[in-house]
Design an enzyme around this catalytic site. Structure first.
Site, mmCIF file in Angstrom:
data_model
loop_
_atom_site.group_PDB
_atom_site.id
_atom_site.type_symbol
_atom_site.label_atom_id
_atom_site.label_comp_id
_atom_site.label_asym_id
_atom_site.label_seq_id
_atom_site.Cartn_x
_atom_site.Cartn_y
_atom_site.Cartn_z
ATOM 1 N N CYS A 1 -79.743 -92.371 -69.631
ATOM 2 C CA CYS A 1 -80.056 -91.369 -70.522
ATOM 3 C C CYS A 1 -80.041 -91.698 -71.965
ATOM 4 O O CYS A 1 -80.646 -91.438 -73.001
ATOM 5 C CB CYS A 1 -79.532 -90.174 -70.542
ATOM 6 S SG CYS A 1 -79.959 -89.444 -68.750
ATOM 7 N N HIS B 1 -86.210 -83.277 -71.508
ATOM 8 C CA HIS B 1 -85.374 -84.569 -71.353
ATOM 9 C C HIS B 1 -86.093 -85.503 -70.511
ATOM 10 O O HIS B 1 -85.989 -86.105 -69.409
ATOM 11 C CB HIS B 1 -84.169 -84.216 -70.765
ATOM 12 C CG HIS B 1 -83.130 -85.549 -70.587
ATOM 13 N ND1 HIS B 1 -83.312 -86.427 -71.343
ATOM 14 C CD2 HIS B 1 -82.163 -85.631 -69.672
ATOM 15 C CE1 HIS B 1 -82.243 -87.192 -71.016
ATOM 16 N NE2 HIS B 1 -81.549 -86.824 -69.990
HETATM 17 N N1 COA Z 1 -84.559 -74.826 -67.087
HETATM 18 C C1 COA Z 1 -85.146 -73.608 -67.083
HETATM 19 N N2 COA Z 1 -86.290 -73.398 -66.125
HETATM 20 C C2 COA Z 1 -86.573 -74.357 -65.276
HETATM 21 C C3 COA Z 1 -86.000 -75.629 -65.176
HETATM 22 C C4 COA Z 1 -84.643 -75.815 -66.111
HETATM 23 N N3 COA Z 1 -83.902 -76.816 -66.092
HETATM 24 N N4 COA Z 1 -86.202 -76.244 -64.274
HETATM 25 C C5 COA Z 1 -87.408 -75.496 -63.674
HETATM 26 N N5 COA Z 1 -87.537 -74.419 -64.373
HETATM 27 C C6 COA Z 1 -88.489 -73.557 -64.035
HETATM 28 C C7 COA Z 1 -89.874 -73.862 -63.809
HETATM 29 O O1 COA Z 1 -90.591 -73.830 -64.953
HETATM 30 C C8 COA Z 1 -90.461 -72.835 -62.912
HETATM 31 O O2 COA Z 1 -90.717 -71.842 -63.495
HETATM 32 P P1 COA Z 1 -91.959 -70.929 -63.233
HETATM 33 O O3 COA Z 1 -91.687 -70.403 -61.592
HETATM 34 O O4 COA Z 1 -92.056 -69.824 -64.232
HETATM 35 O O5 COA Z 1 -93.082 -71.734 -63.093
HETATM 36 C C9 COA Z 1 -89.278 -72.486 -61.808
HETATM 37 O O6 COA Z 1 -87.996 -72.775 -62.913
HETATM 38 C C10 COA Z 1 -89.067 -73.444 -60.722
HETATM 39 O O7 COA Z 1 -89.236 -74.818 -61.145
HETATM 40 P P2 COA Z 1 -89.008 -75.866 -60.166
HETATM 41 O O8 COA Z 1 -89.675 -77.192 -60.722
HETATM 42 O O9 COA Z 1 -89.602 -75.535 -58.738
HETATM 43 O O10 COA Z 1 -87.414 -75.994 -59.823
HETATM 44 P P3 COA Z 1 -86.666 -76.981 -58.938
HETATM 45 O O11 COA Z 1 -85.858 -76.048 -58.455
HETATM 46 O O12 COA Z 1 -87.744 -77.973 -58.189
HETATM 47 O O13 COA Z 1 -85.796 -77.923 -60.227
HETATM 48 C C11 COA Z 1 -83.997 -78.389 -61.255
HETATM 49 C C12 COA Z 1 -84.903 -77.331 -61.074
HETATM 50 C C13 COA Z 1 -82.809 -77.503 -62.203
HETATM 51 C C14 COA Z 1 -83.102 -78.609 -60.009
HETATM 52 C C15 COA Z 1 -84.345 -79.586 -61.670
HETATM 53 O O14 COA Z 1 -85.082 -79.261 -63.195
HETATM 54 C C16 COA Z 1 -83.137 -80.500 -62.256
HETATM 55 O O15 COA Z 1 -82.809 -81.261 -61.145
HETATM 56 N N6 COA Z 1 -82.949 -80.695 -63.436
HETATM 57 C C17 COA Z 1 -81.868 -81.737 -63.772
HETATM 58 C C18 COA Z 1 -82.635 -82.850 -64.103
HETATM 59 C C19 COA Z 1 -81.431 -84.055 -64.539
HETATM 60 O O16 COA Z 1 -80.646 -84.087 -63.597
HETATM 61 N N7 COA Z 1 -81.656 -84.838 -65.643
HETATM 62 C C20 COA Z 1 -80.777 -85.827 -65.784
HETATM 63 C C21 COA Z 1 -79.559 -85.506 -66.658
HETATM 64 S S1 COA Z 1 -78.390 -86.462 -66.944
#
Ligand code: COA
Length: 389
Positions: free
Chosen positions: A84, A336
């Protein structure tokens, strides 16, 4: 040695983009050229951040590919990869190249696509990201990045009494800031209750404690003081850059909450800039998860060790607070796109120091700090920017 300036910045909206990396990056690069008032022929080198193009899009050898797409073929081009912290590392090298007199004007930027627009859904992209954890000790256990930061944060909760409500307040703050940023992925507010009621991802983090998967690009033009004087872009100064690493495996770290790489990088940057933490007026920090912002503000010396938990709820780190943190919405709300994040932090801070940040402007900001962290809190780059006459 010359004193480097950022003379132009540009970035795309962060969110879902159906376009290839070359097109996405070109939008950010051309915006930065226009902002700097620079022609392609005046750029001496190109340093690019891209962490995962080989895995996500079968797109490698990207620096010269993107350079040719924006009309820069012929100059030295280099791609950086540091999880990152990828494009902050590219920025550091651009700054050092200009300081040393090797180059006068350098394009630095980052681009990444991580959303399902790549054809990879959440499980597949989680596995790609996990390739930045230790290959032998951590990947076989199934440790994901929500898991890595979940472990660090759980330790902070154990040592300092930080609560899930404290963490949720970070998400509430950064979502509120994100509503003021038209380029942010999420332009909607949230509440502590909504964060705590969202699905558990990796304890203690709920979905709303996590940054999203994002696509996007960001670019900046770094120039020597002399070159900057001949360009029309409104310059900000690069006062200091620090870069440090820690051992990668979590199990080998001397301290799970003190984030050694961030402390060392911050110490270097403060020393080079000849400032103390309380001189910083505004900061963009690596809030990939709410707990990561808590660890960051302690490592940067904005609050005492152990006092980071309540800072968001108390308003200390909000716009209008003692030390506004992540006015852009941060990774949490702005998004991100891994390789673009570091330079995007610098885009926000350049606009803050120029007084161009609109509704999220921090009044009279003179010093701005970017903290960009990579992998298992193993790499950190800290950059301090300053207003110049
Ligand atoms: N914050 C806020 N809303 C989020 C979100 C987040 N991080 N991720 C998804 N959403 C919302 C989507 O817009 C969607 O909304 P909607 O139903 O109104 O359209 C809903 O939540 C579901 O989205 P979806 O993509 O199906 O969620 P998911 O369960 O597949 O993924 C996480 C959610 C949090 C697991 C995923 O975003 C994630 O793993 N994030 C971390 C990424 C990471 O590790 N980055 C590196 C960091 S070091």
């Amino acid at each position: 040695m010359t004193s480097p300036r950022i003379v132009g910045v540009g970035m795309t909206d962060f969110g879902v983009h159906e376009r290839p990396l070359v097109e996405l990056f070109a939008d950010a690069a051309f915006a930065a050229f226009d902002d700097a008032g620079v022609e392609g022929g005046e750029i001496d080198a190109f340093y690019l951040g891209n962490a995962m193009g080989g895995q996500t899009e079968r797109d490698t050898h990207l620096a010269p590919t993107l350079a040719s797409h924006v009309g820069l073929a012929g100059i030295p081009c280099q791609r950086y990869e540091d999880a990152c912290a990828t494009s902050s590392n590219a920025f550091k090298h651009a700054v050092r190249a200009v300081e040393s007199g090797r180059h006068d004007v350098v394009l630095v930027g980052g681009v990444e696509r991580c959303t399902p627009a790549t054809g990879l859904g959440t499980p597949e992209m989680t596995a790609v990201f996990a390739s930045a954890a230790h290959r032998q000790y951590e990947q076989p256990t199934g440790l994901s990045f929500p898991g890595v930061f979940g472990l660090l944060t759980t330790r902070h909760m154990h040592e300092h009494g930080t609560t899930e409500e404290d963490l949720a307040a970070v998400a509430v703050k950064n979502h509120r800031h994100g509503t003021l940023n038209s380029r942010a992925q999420f332009g909607k507010e949230t509440t502590v209750e909504e964060v705590l009621d969202s699905p558990l991802v990796a304890s203690p983090f709920h979905l709303m404690d996590c940054c999203p998967f994002s696509d996007g690009a960001a670019a900046a033009i770094v120039a020597s003081e002399e070159a900057a004087a001949s360009l029309s872009g409104d310059p900000v100064g690069v006062a200091g850059v620090g870069h440090a690493t820690d051992v990668v495996p979590l199990a080998d770290k001397a301290d799970l909450t003190a984030t050694r790489s961030a402390r060392e990088a911050a110490a270097q940057a403060y020393e080079e800039a000849d400032i103390a933490p309380d001189h910083v007026d505004v900061a963009e920090v690596h809030d990939c998860f709410t707990g990561a912002e808590v660890l960051a503000i302690e490592a940067l010396g904005f609050v005492e060790d152990g006092a980071g938990g309540p800072a968001a709820a108390a308003g200390t780190t909000a716009l209008g607070g003692e030390i506004p943190v992540n006015p852009s919405g941060g990774l949490k709300a702005k998004g991100h796109p891994i390789g673009a994040t570091g330079v995007a932090q610098l885009v926000e801070l350049t606009e803050q120091l120029r007084g161009e940040a609109g509704d999220r402007q921090v009044a009279d900001a003179e010093y701005a700090l970017a903290h960009n962290l990579g992998g298992d809190a193993a790499t950190t780059v800290v950059s301090v920017l300053e207003v110049v006459a």
